[in-house]
Motif scaffolding. Structure first.
Motif, short mmCIF file in Angstrom:
data_model
loop_
_atom_site.label_atom_id
_atom_site.label_comp_id
_atom_site.label_asym_id
_atom_site.label_seq_id
_atom_site.Cartn_x
_atom_site.Cartn_y
_atom_site.Cartn_z
N UNK A 177 0.83 -1.20 0.00
CA UNK A 177 0.00 0.00 0.00
C UNK A 177 0.86 1.25 0.00
N UNK A 178 0.41 2.23 -0.71
CA UNK A 178 1.12 3.50 -0.82
C UNK A 178 0.70 4.42 0.33
N UNK A 179 1.64 5.24 0.82
CA UNK A 179 1.30 6.19 1.89
C UNK A 179 0.35 7.27 1.38
N UNK A 180 0.21 7.40 0.07
CA UNK A 180 -0.69 8.40 -0.53
C UNK A 180 -2.06 7.81 -0.87
N UNK A 181 -2.21 6.51 -0.65
CA UNK A 181 -3.47 5.85 -0.99
C UNK A 181 -4.62 6.56 -0.29
N UNK A 182 -5.66 6.80 -1.02
CA UNK A 182 -6.80 7.56 -0.52
C UNK A 182 -6.90 8.91 -1.19
#
Length: 114
Positions: free
Chosen positions: A91-96
């Motif tokens: 998962x990416x820290x920017x997900x969302x």
């Protein structure tokens, strides 16, 4: 003379050494009918695939498709963090964020249930 239990134990040992895994699958009557239809319709004018052969074929076919999809994605990068797609599998820290590919782009890799 070897009894049935001993033969079965020996078979399980051979399977284990060969890296073979047995999977139990629960299907409802509609799913089973679809499975049997696929086994038969994919081999018109021949003996139908057996269920195991058919499922292994589907797994291999999907894996080829997945590899192609991933290769195509790797030619691009995320508009938010710049990572090569599909990005970090954890998962990416920017997900969302709407600009992050993982926010909605992941749907391109999902199985279709049409």
């Amino acid at each position: 003379m070897i009894n049935a239990a001993e033969r079965k134990r020996m078979q399980r040992q051979r399977d284990k050494e060969a890296g073979i895994t047995t999977i139990t699958l629960r299907l409802d009557s509609q799913e089973m009918a679809m499975l049997l239809e696929g086994c038969a319709e994919r081999r018109i004018a021949r003996q139908p695939y057996d269920v195991t052969e058919y499922l292994i074929g589907l797994i291999r076919q999907d894996n080829k498709l997945l590899c192609k999809q991933l290769a195509d994605l790797r030619k691009s990068s995320c508009g938010k963090c710049g990572d090569t797609l599909p990005g970090d599998p954890r998962g990416c820290c920017m997900q969302g964020d709407s600009a992050c590919w993982q926010t909605s782009g992941y749907k391109r890799l999902m199985l279709s249930t049409l």
